[in-house]
Write a protein that holds these residues in place. Structure first.
Motif, short mmCIF file in Angstrom:
data_model
loop_
_atom_site.label_atom_id
_atom_site.label_comp_id
_atom_site.label_asym_id
_atom_site.label_seq_id
_atom_site.Cartn_x
_atom_site.Cartn_y
_atom_site.Cartn_z
N ASN A 63 60.24 15.54 25.13
CA ASN A 63 60.09 14.26 24.44
C ASN A 63 59.96 14.43 22.93
OD1 ASN A 63 60.05 11.45 24.91
ND2 ASN A 63 57.89 11.38 24.40
N TYR A 64 60.14 15.66 22.47
CA TYR A 64 60.10 15.90 21.03
C TYR A 64 61.10 16.98 20.71
CZ TYR A 64 58.54 17.39 16.42
OH TYR A 64 58.50 17.73 15.09
N PHE A 65 62.07 16.67 19.90
CA PHE A 65 63.15 17.62 19.64
C PHE A 65 62.66 18.77 18.78
CE2 PHE A 65 67.55 18.06 20.50
CZ PHE A 65 67.95 19.05 19.63
N GLY A 66 63.11 19.99 19.12
CA GLY A 66 62.75 21.16 18.35
C GLY A 66 61.54 21.90 18.89
N TRP A 67 60.94 21.38 19.95
CA TRP A 67 59.74 21.98 20.52
C TRP A 67 60.11 22.87 21.70
CZ3 TRP A 67 55.95 19.79 24.45
CH2 TRP A 67 54.68 20.38 24.34
N ARG A 68 59.48 24.01 21.81
CA ARG A 68 59.52 24.88 22.97
C ARG A 68 60.87 25.47 23.35
NH1 ARG A 68 54.78 25.08 23.96
NH2 ARG A 68 53.27 23.43 24.20
N ILE B 289 47.60 22.09 29.73
CA ILE B 289 47.44 22.36 28.30
C ILE B 289 48.23 23.63 28.02
CG2 ILE B 289 45.84 22.78 26.42
CD1 ILE B 289 45.67 19.99 27.73
N TRP B 290 49.25 23.51 27.20
CA TRP B 290 50.24 24.56 27.02
C TRP B 290 50.46 24.75 25.52
CZ3 TRP B 290 52.07 27.86 30.45
CH2 TRP B 290 53.28 28.52 30.24
N PRO B 291 49.64 25.59 24.87
CA PRO B 291 49.73 25.74 23.41
C PRO B 291 51.10 26.18 22.94
CG PRO B 291 47.73 26.76 24.27
CD PRO B 291 48.58 26.42 25.45
N GLU B 292 51.44 25.75 21.74
CA GLU B 292 52.73 26.12 21.15
C GLU B 292 52.79 27.63 20.97
OE1 GLU B 292 55.64 24.61 17.53
OE2 GLU B 292 53.55 23.97 17.64
N HIS B 293 53.95 28.21 21.29
CA HIS B 293 54.07 29.65 21.25
C HIS B 293 54.57 30.16 19.90
CE1 HIS B 293 57.96 28.08 22.88
NE2 HIS B 293 58.38 28.76 21.86
N GLU B 294 54.56 31.46 19.77
CA GLU B 294 55.02 32.14 18.55
C GLU B 294 56.54 32.14 18.50
OE1 GLU B 294 55.41 33.70 15.16
OE2 GLU B 294 53.34 33.61 15.86
N VAL C 90 53.05 17.11 33.12
CA VAL C 90 53.15 16.86 31.69
C VAL C 90 52.48 18.01 30.92
CG1 VAL C 90 52.77 15.20 29.84
CG2 VAL C 90 53.03 14.40 32.20
N LEU C 91 53.19 18.54 29.92
CA LEU C 91 52.63 19.60 29.08
C LEU C 91 52.12 19.01 27.76
CD1 LEU C 91 55.20 22.53 29.48
CD2 LEU C 91 53.32 21.85 30.97
N PHE C 92 50.91 19.41 27.37
CA PHE C 92 50.33 19.01 26.10
C PHE C 92 49.92 20.25 25.32
CE2 PHE C 92 49.63 15.22 28.65
CZ PHE C 92 49.94 14.20 27.77
N GLN C 93 50.06 20.20 24.01
CA GLN C 93 49.63 21.32 23.18
C GLN C 93 48.12 21.44 23.12
OE1 GLN C 93 51.35 21.45 19.29
NE2 GLN C 93 53.43 21.13 20.01
N ARG C 94 47.43 20.31 23.23
CA ARG C 94 45.97 20.32 23.11
C ARG C 94 45.42 19.11 23.86
NH1 ARG C 94 48.32 18.58 18.55
NH2 ARG C 94 48.52 20.73 17.82
N LYS C 95 44.11 19.12 24.07
CA LYS C 95 43.47 18.01 24.75
C LYS C 95 43.40 16.80 23.82
CE LYS C 95 40.62 20.70 27.93
NZ LYS C 95 39.24 20.99 28.43
N GLY C 96 43.44 15.62 24.41
CA GLY C 96 43.37 14.38 23.65
C GLY C 96 42.99 13.22 24.54
N PRO C 97 42.79 12.04 23.95
CA PRO C 97 42.31 10.88 24.72
C PRO C 97 43.28 10.41 25.81
CG PRO C 97 42.98 10.24 22.49
CD PRO C 97 42.96 11.73 22.52
N PHE C 98 44.58 10.70 25.64
CA PHE C 98 45.55 10.22 26.62
C PHE C 98 45.36 10.88 27.99
CE2 PHE C 98 49.89 9.95 28.49
CZ PHE C 98 49.98 8.57 28.54
#
Length: 327
Positions: free
Chosen positions: A61-66, A27-32, A6-14
Motif C-alpha cells: 500500500n506504499y510504493f517503494g517499500w520492502r 510488526i515488521w521493521p523496515e530492513h537495511e 497486515v505488516l506494520f513498521q511499528r506499533k500504533g493506534p490503528f
C-alpha cells in the motif's frame, strides 16, 4: 474469503481497530537497503514469513517499500500488487517483478510511469463507509449556528496546495452573503504556519476555524456546501466522496482526479484552480438556492453508492482472484 495479514513498521493506534476486527498483523521493521549482507538476511526473513503465514498474494500500500519482500515473493511465485495513491514518475528497478499496479484514479494511472506503457496498471477508486456518515449529527448549536444559517465548509489539511488561501478569499468575497464559512483541519504546511493562517482569518467575521476534528462526519452533516479548492493535481480527493456520502454538493477545482468524482452540474460544480470569480459565482448560487444544493447532494450520494462503496472492493477482490488463480 480472504485471510488478511497486515505488516506494520511499528506499533500504533490503528492496531486496536485490527484487534477488534480479529485481523492478524505483524510488526515488521523496515530492513537495511544498502548493506548487501543485511539485505540477503532480509530476503531470507521474508521467505520464512511468507511461507509461515501461507501468503497467496502481496498487496503493497506504499510504493517503494520492502523490495526484499518483493524478491522473496518472486522466488516463491507469489503475485505482488502495488497500490499508487499519488503520481509516480520514476519506476524503481524491482517494478519488473510486480504483477499489477493499482491506481486510485485514471489520472494517477495515466500520469505514472509514462516510460512503461505496457505495465498492467488498473484503476480501483477509493471507497467510503456509508454507515459512518448516516450516523452523523448536525452540530450547529454547538458551533453557535442556527438552522437558518447557510454553512460553507473547507475540510482537510490546511496547506497552500489544498487551496486554503483561495477559500479565505472566497469567504471575503462573499462576506455580505450571510453565509458562514467553516474550516476544519490541522495546519500541516511549513511554508504556511498556523500563526500566519490565524492572522489571515482574524478579521474575517464570517469564518469559524474548528481545528482538527475527530468527528468530521458531523462537520459534513452540518454543512450545506463543501468547497475543495485544491491547487495541485489532486490524485483523487477523499473529501469529494465523503461529502457525497453526506448528500452535500461539492464545488471543486478541475485538477487531477477530481473530475472523475465530481461531474459538473450533476453532483457539484468544477472551476479552474485560479478562478475565484467562478468559485464565488457557483458558491453564491448554492447559497441562494437550497433546493439546487439538495438536488446536487442527492445526486452525489447516488454516485457514491454506485461507484465508491462496494464496487471498488468487488473490483479489488476480482484482481486478487485473477492473480491467485493464475499461479
Amino acid at each position: 474469503m480472504y485471510r488478511p495479514v497486515v505488516l506494520f513498521q511499528r506499533k500504533g493506534p490503528f492496531l486496536e481497530e485490527l484487534d477488534k476486527l480479529g485481523i492478524e498483523y505483524v510488526i515488521w521493521p523496515e530492513h537495511e537497503f544498502e548493506n548487501i549482507g543485511q539485505y540477503g538476511i532480509s530476503v531470507l526473513r521474508s521467505l520464512k514469513l511468507l511461507k509461515q503465514k501461507k501468503i497467496d498474494a502481496i498487496h503493497m500500500n506504499y510504493f517503494g517499500w520492502r523490495p526484499a519482500e518483493v524478491m522473496a515473493a518472486r522466488m516463491l511465485g507469489i503475485p505482488v500488487i502495488v497500490h499508487m495513491h499519488v503520481v509516480l514518475q520514476s519506476p524503481p528497478p524491482y517494478l519488473k517483478y510486480v504483477h499489477t499496479l493499482i491506481a486510485n484514479s485514471a489520472y494517477t494511472r495515466d500520469h505514472s510511469f509514462p516510460s512503461m506503457p505496457a505495465c498492467d496498471k488498473r484503476v480501483v477508486y477509493c471507497s467510503v463507509e456509508l454507515e459512518r456518515y448516516d450516523r452523523a449529527s448536525d452540530i450547529r448549536s454547538e458551533l453557535g449556528l442556527t438552522p437558518e444559517n447557510v454553512v460553507v465548509s473547507f475540510i482537510g489539511q490546511i496547506k497552500k496546495i489544498k487551496g486554503i488561501e483561495l477559500f479565505i478569499q472566497l469567504a471575503d468575497r462573499l462576506r455580505h452573503s450571510g453565509a458562514w464559512f467553516l474550516i476544519a483541519g490541522k495546519c500541516r504546511d511549513p511554508d504556511y504556519p498556523e500563526e500566519q493562517f490565524l492572522r489571515e482569518i482574524a478579521d474575517k467575521g464570517n469564518i469559524k476555524y474548528l481545528g482538527y476534528r475527530g468527528d468530521i462526519q458531523n462537520i459534513y452533516k452540518t454543512s450545506d456546501i463543501v468547497v475543495v479548492p485544491s491547487q495541485w493535481e489532486e490524485p483523487f480527493g477523499l473529501i469529494n466522496i465523503e461529502a457525497g456520502a453526506c448528500r452535500k454538493p461539492v464545488i471543486a477545482t478541475r485538477v487531477g482526479g477530481i473530475p472523475e468524482v465530481i461531474k459538473h452540474g450533476e453532483n457539484g460544480f468544477l472551476v479552474e484552480k485560479d478562478d475565484l470569480d467562478s468559485l464565488a459565482e457557483y458558491t453564491g448560487r448554492l447559497i441562494d438556492d437550497k433546493a439546487l444544493g439538495m438536488k446536487l447532494g442527492d445526486n452525489g450520494r447516488g454516485r457514491v453508492e454506485t461507484y465508491f462503496t462496494d464496487a471498488p472492493i468487488r473490483q479489488l477482490e476480482g484482481i486478487y482472484n485473477e492473480l491467485i488463480g493464475s499461479r
